[in-house]
Design an enzyme around this catalytic site. Structure first.
Site, PDB file in Angstrom:
ATOM      1  N   ARG A  15      -6.043   0.913   5.327  1.00 44.60           N
ATOM      2  CA  ARG A  15      -5.616   2.240   4.836  1.00 44.60           C
ATOM      3  C   ARG A  15      -4.479   2.090   3.809  1.00 44.60           C
ATOM      4  O   ARG A  15      -4.702   2.175   2.606  1.00 44.60           O
ATOM      5  CB  ARG A  15      -5.199   3.128   6.028  1.00 44.60           C
ATOM      6  CG  ARG A  15      -4.980   4.596   5.678  1.00 44.60           C
ATOM      7  CD  ARG A  15      -3.622   4.936   5.098  1.00 44.60           C
ATOM      8  NE  ARG A  15      -2.485   4.565   5.936  1.00 44.60           N
ATOM      9  CZ  ARG A  15      -1.231   4.656   5.529  1.00 44.60           C
ATOM     10  NH1 ARG A  15      -0.930   5.106   4.319  1.00 44.60           N
ATOM     11  NH2 ARG A  15      -0.233   4.267   6.314  1.00 44.60           N
ATOM     12  N   ASP A  16      -3.280   1.830   4.296  1.00 47.20           N
ATOM     13  CA  ASP A  16      -2.118   1.720   3.394  1.00 47.20           C
ATOM     14  C   ASP A  16      -2.383   0.642   2.337  1.00 47.20           C
ATOM     15  O   ASP A  16      -2.043   0.788   1.159  1.00 47.20           O
ATOM     16  CB  ASP A  16      -0.881   1.363   4.232  1.00 47.20           C
ATOM     17  CG  ASP A  16       0.432   1.588   3.518  1.00 47.20           C
ATOM     18  OD1 ASP A  16       0.487   1.329   2.307  1.00 47.20           O
ATOM     19  OD2 ASP A  16       1.405   2.008   4.169  1.00 47.20           O
ATOM     20  N   HIS A 207       7.583   0.446  10.236  1.00 52.40           N
ATOM     21  CA  HIS A 207       6.563   0.384   9.173  1.00 52.40           C
ATOM     22  C   HIS A 207       7.308   0.047   7.881  1.00 52.40           C
ATOM     23  O   HIS A 207       7.707   0.930   7.129  1.00 52.40           O
ATOM     24  CB  HIS A 207       5.849   1.739   9.086  1.00 52.40           C
ATOM     25  CG  HIS A 207       4.818   1.852   8.020  1.00 52.40           C
ATOM     26  ND1 HIS A 207       3.458   1.821   8.273  1.00 52.40           N
ATOM     27  CD2 HIS A 207       4.920   2.023   6.680  1.00 52.40           C
ATOM     28  CE1 HIS A 207       2.788   1.965   7.150  1.00 52.40           C
ATOM     29  NE2 HIS A 207       3.656   2.097   6.159  1.00 52.40           N
ATOM     30  N   HIS A 209       7.746  -1.593   4.264  1.00 54.31           N
ATOM     31  CA  HIS A 209       7.210  -2.182   3.030  1.00 54.31           C
ATOM     32  C   HIS A 209       8.193  -3.279   2.590  1.00 54.31           C
ATOM     33  O   HIS A 209       9.349  -3.305   3.017  1.00 54.31           O
ATOM     34  CB  HIS A 209       7.019  -1.092   1.967  1.00 54.31           C
ATOM     35  CG  HIS A 209       5.837  -0.217   2.266  1.00 54.31           C
ATOM     36  ND1 HIS A 209       4.660  -0.291   1.568  1.00 54.31           N
ATOM     37  CD2 HIS A 209       5.641   0.729   3.218  1.00 54.31           C
ATOM     38  CE1 HIS A 209       3.788   0.579   2.067  1.00 54.31           C
ATOM     39  NE2 HIS A 209       4.368   1.217   3.074  1.00 54.31           N
ATOM     40  N   CYS A 240       2.291   3.215  -1.795  1.00 53.28           N
ATOM     41  CA  CYS A 240       1.989   4.641  -1.653  1.00 53.28           C
ATOM     42  C   CYS A 240       1.877   5.213  -3.051  1.00 53.28           C
ATOM     43  O   CYS A 240       2.789   5.041  -3.860  1.00 53.28           O
ATOM     44  CB  CYS A 240       3.079   5.352  -0.858  1.00 53.28           C
ATOM     45  SG  CYS A 240       2.833   7.140  -0.803  1.00 53.28           S
ATOM     46  N   ASN A 249       3.104  -3.694   2.108  1.00 59.20           N
ATOM     47  CA  ASN A 249       3.702  -3.742   3.445  1.00 59.20           C
ATOM     48  C   ASN A 249       4.062  -5.194   3.746  1.00 59.20           C
ATOM     49  O   ASN A 249       3.542  -6.112   3.126  1.00 59.20           O
ATOM     50  CB  ASN A 249       2.669  -3.301   4.495  1.00 59.20           C
ATOM     51  CG  ASN A 249       2.342  -1.835   4.393  1.00 59.20           C
ATOM     52  OD1 ASN A 249       1.598  -1.419   3.518  1.00 59.20           O
ATOM     53  ND2 ASN A 249       2.903  -1.048   5.277  1.00 59.20           N
TER      54      ASN A 249
HETATM   55  P1  HMG Z   1      -3.186  20.579  -1.629  1.00 55.39           P
HETATM   56  O1  HMG Z   1      -3.834  20.358  -2.955  1.00 55.39           O
HETATM   57  O2  HMG Z   1      -1.861  21.273  -1.569  1.00 55.39           O
HETATM   58  O3  HMG Z   1      -4.202  21.270  -0.585  1.00 55.39           O
HETATM   59  O4  HMG Z   1      -3.048  19.140  -0.942  1.00 55.39           O
HETATM   60  P2  HMG Z   1      -4.726  22.747  -0.438  1.00 55.39           P
HETATM   61  O5  HMG Z   1      -4.644  23.077   1.016  1.00 55.39           O
HETATM   62  O6  HMG Z   1      -4.076  23.671  -1.427  1.00 55.39           O
HETATM   63  O7  HMG Z   1      -6.272  22.583  -0.834  1.00 55.39           O
HETATM   64  C1  HMG Z   1      -6.692  22.257  -2.146  1.00 55.39           C
HETATM   65  C2  HMG Z   1      -8.088  21.676  -2.089  1.00 55.39           C
HETATM   66  O8  HMG Z   1      -8.063  20.425  -1.385  1.00 55.39           O
HETATM   67  C3  HMG Z   1      -9.099  22.563  -1.351  1.00 55.39           C
HETATM   68  O9  HMG Z   1     -10.388  22.332  -1.933  1.00 55.39           O
HETATM   69  C4  HMG Z   1      -9.080  21.978   0.034  1.00 55.39           C
HETATM   70  O10 HMG Z   1     -10.279  22.227   0.760  1.00 55.39           O
HETATM   71  C5  HMG Z   1      -8.970  20.492  -0.271  1.00 55.39           C
HETATM   72  P3  HMG Z   1     -11.019  23.329  -3.022  1.00 55.39           P
HETATM   73  O11 HMG Z   1     -11.044  24.671  -2.347  1.00 55.39           O
HETATM   74  O12 HMG Z   1     -10.077  23.267  -4.199  1.00 55.39           O
HETATM   75  O13 HMG Z   1     -12.342  22.714  -3.288  1.00 55.39           O
HETATM   76  N1  HMG Z   1      -8.368  19.764   0.859  1.00 55.39           N
HETATM   77  C6  HMG Z   1      -8.932  18.704   1.481  1.00 55.39           C
HETATM   78  N2  HMG Z   1     -10.090  18.053   1.249  1.00 55.39           N
HETATM   79  C7  HMG Z   1     -10.374  17.015   2.058  1.00 55.39           C
HETATM   80  N3  HMG Z   1      -9.570  16.613   3.068  1.00 55.39           N
HETATM   81  C8  HMG Z   1      -8.405  17.243   3.318  1.00 55.39           C
HETATM   82  C9  HMG Z   1      -8.059  18.337   2.490  1.00 55.39           C
HETATM   83  N4  HMG Z   1      -6.998  19.175   2.467  1.00 55.39           N
HETATM   84  C10 HMG Z   1      -7.195  20.030   1.464  1.00 55.39           C
HETATM   85  N5  HMG Z   1      -7.621  16.836   4.313  1.00 55.39           N
HETATM   86  C11 HMG Z   1      -2.756  17.623   0.914  1.00 55.39           C
HETATM   87  C12 HMG Z   1      -2.372  18.961   0.304  1.00 55.39           C
HETATM   88  C13 HMG Z   1      -1.815  17.355   2.058  1.00 55.39           C
HETATM   89  C14 HMG Z   1      -4.188  17.690   1.414  1.00 55.39           C
HETATM   90  C15 HMG Z   1      -2.639  16.533  -0.180  1.00 55.39           C
HETATM   91  O14 HMG Z   1      -1.356  16.587  -0.706  1.00 55.39           O
HETATM   92  C16 HMG Z   1      -2.900  15.143   0.342  1.00 55.39           C
HETATM   93  O15 HMG Z   1      -4.030  14.799   0.657  1.00 55.39           O
HETATM   94  N6  HMG Z   1      -1.833  14.324   0.439  1.00 55.39           N
HETATM   95  C17 HMG Z   1      -1.936  12.972   1.003  1.00 55.39           C
HETATM   96  C18 HMG Z   1      -1.386  11.973   0.041  1.00 55.39           C
HETATM   97  C19 HMG Z   1      -1.500  10.603   0.661  1.00 55.39           C
HETATM   98  O16 HMG Z   1      -2.512  10.254   1.249  1.00 55.39           O
HETATM   99  N7  HMG Z   1      -0.454   9.773   0.504  1.00 55.39           N
HETATM  100  C20 HMG Z   1      -0.455   8.437   1.047  1.00 55.39           C
HETATM  101  C21 HMG Z   1      -0.411   8.402   2.518  1.00 55.39           C
HETATM  102  S1  HMG Z   1       1.218   8.608   3.196  1.00 55.39           S
HETATM  103  C22 HMG Z   1       1.892   7.022   3.119  1.00 55.39           C
HETATM  104  O17 HMG Z   1       1.319   6.134   2.542  1.00 55.39           O
HETATM  105  C23 HMG Z   1       3.186   6.741   3.838  1.00 55.39           C
HETATM  106  C24 HMG Z   1       2.985   5.934   5.116  1.00 55.39           C
HETATM  107  O18 HMG Z   1       2.319   4.715   4.857  1.00 55.39           O
HETATM  108  C25 HMG Z   1       4.342   5.637   5.766  1.00 55.39           C
HETATM  109  C26 HMG Z   1       5.319   5.025   4.779  1.00 55.39           C
HETATM  110  O19 HMG Z   1       5.045   3.965   4.177  1.00 55.39           O
HETATM  111  O20 HMG Z   1       6.387   5.621   4.637  1.00 55.39           O
HETATM  112  C27 HMG Z   1       2.151   6.718   6.142  1.00 55.39           C
HETATM  113 MG    MG Z   2       3.227   2.883   4.141  1.00 62.94          MG
END
Ligand code: HMG
Ligand code: MG
Length: 300
Positions: A15-16, A207, A209, A240, A249
């Site tokens: 994933r990450d 966690h 990096h 990220c 990581n």
């Molecule tokens: P948004 O654009 O604000 O969502 O995104 P919305 O609710 O306004 O919806 C917009 C459109 O997206 C709609 O579709 C929704 O249906 C669709 P439309 O009507 O335009 O066709 N939608 C989705 N589709 C599929 N799956 C979903 C989903 N949600 C909405 N779940 C949202 C808000 C949170 C979804 C977006 O910002 C997002 O996906 N963010 C995630 C970003 C990400 O993955 N970042 C990396 C992971 S975090 C990380 O790496 C840190 C970690 O490792 C720890 C660390 O290292 O610190 C965990």
């Molecule tokens: Mg991470």
């Protein structure tokens, strides 16, 4: 010193590790990687993210991945879930463990999830409740626990309060993310002990990096406080997309080598992880960033 005798490794590589690669790794290669890590004895292999495919296209095939992996009994295959839409997708893909995420920085929360910290916690509550009702295990992540790419210093008490929120809502574990690998040992220890004042140590994970090359030192310092779950990524993959400057990581191979040297048991086959790392590096056409793997392969 409270050094644990056993450590549980969560490999977040599939994933990450793959979420900010320039290429979208083919589904069959992701599945092969997950199978290899699980076969090596890694007890938890983070396998995908049901986030918006517009935001993170690299994870858009998580349905196919989760529907097609062959699960080993006793191994967990958690996935990231940001909202109820993601939860429903995860549920339909036979997911048994989900990971929620928030951040200790408002700016990062906005960039990463398009909402405030409070809104992300409200979403997490909804998803957590739905997950528990469905019999899923729920984990929580806090990003920017040791610093933010946009806001700089982060207050430890903010991290502790968020960890406590996740704990109270029903997360079995909270993983403390040094998203941009900026922490140093004393700081990491101080953050962990502040959090551990509110959440039991056996419900906390690290966690880290490795952007600044401090992750192993930070982990060692925190092991002395008794933490016993560590997130790693095979070959040191990771980053990220919404954290500029975040690199991989800490490498699973490097952590395993250190833990083996400390006589801390993980139940993991070190050489099988080296092979899994070789496999994914071939797929990505790159050299591993794991120093241990580089040395081991050079000596072979
Ligand atoms: P948004 O654009 O604000 O969502 O995104 P919305 O609710 O306004 O919806 C917009 C459109 O997206 C709609 O579709 C929704 O249906 C669709 P439309 O009507 O335009 O066709 N939608 C989705 N589709 C599929 N799956 C979903 C989903 N949600 C909405 N779940 C949202 C808000 C949170 C979804 C977006 O910002 C997002 O996906 N963010 C995630 C970003 C990400 O993955 N970042 C990396 C992971 S975090 C990380 O790496 C840190 C970690 O490792 C720890 C660390 O290292 O610190 C965990
Ligand atoms: Mg991470």
């Amino acid at each position: 010193m409270n050094m644990p005798k056993k450590v549980r490794i969560v490999d977040v590589g599939p994933r990450d590790g793959l979420q900010s690669e320039n290429i979208i790794v083919p589904t069959e290669n992701k599945i092969q990687l997950i199978h290899s890590l699980a076969a090596a004895g890694i007890p938890s292999v983070e396998s995908g993210a049901f986030v918006s495919p517009k935001w993170v296209p690299q994870m858009s095939d998580s349905e196919e991945v989760l529907k097609n992996i062959t699960r080993i009994k006793g191994t967990s295959y958690p996935v990231l879930v940001p909202n109820l839409k993601g939860f429903e997708r995860a549920r339909q893909a036979n997911v048994e463990e989900i990971a929620l995420f928030s951040a200790a920085s408002e700016t990062f929360s906005n960039k990463n999830t398009n909402c405030t910290i409070n809104e992300s916690i409200n979403r997490a509550h909804e998803v957590c409740e739905a997950g528990i009702a469905e019999g899923m295990k729920v984990r929580g992540y806090i990003s920017c626990a040791l610093g933010c790419p946009y806001e700089g210093e982060i207050d430890n008490t903010r991290v502790a309060e968020l960890a406590s929120e996740f704990n109270k809502m029903g997360c079995y574990e909270v993983s403390l993310g040094d998203t941009i690998g900026i922490g140093t040992p004393i700081k990491a220890k101080s953050m962990l002990s502040t959090v551990a004042d509110l959440v039991p140590m056996d419900k906390l994970a690290l966690h880290f990096h490795d952007s600044y090359g401090q992750a192993l030192a930070n982990i060692l310092a925190c092991l002395e406080l008794g933490v016993s779950t560590i997130d790693t990524a095979v070959s040191g993959l990771g980053g990220c997309p919404y954290a500029p400057g975040a690199s991989g990581n800490v490498a699973t191979e490097d952590v395993l080598y250190m833990l083996n040297g400390l006589d801390i048991d993980t139940g993991i086959d070190f050489e099988a992880v080296i092979s899994a790392g070789e496999y994914i590096c071939n797929v990505l056409s790159r050299t591993t960033t794991s120093k241990v793997s580089q040395a081991f392969l050079a000596a072979r």
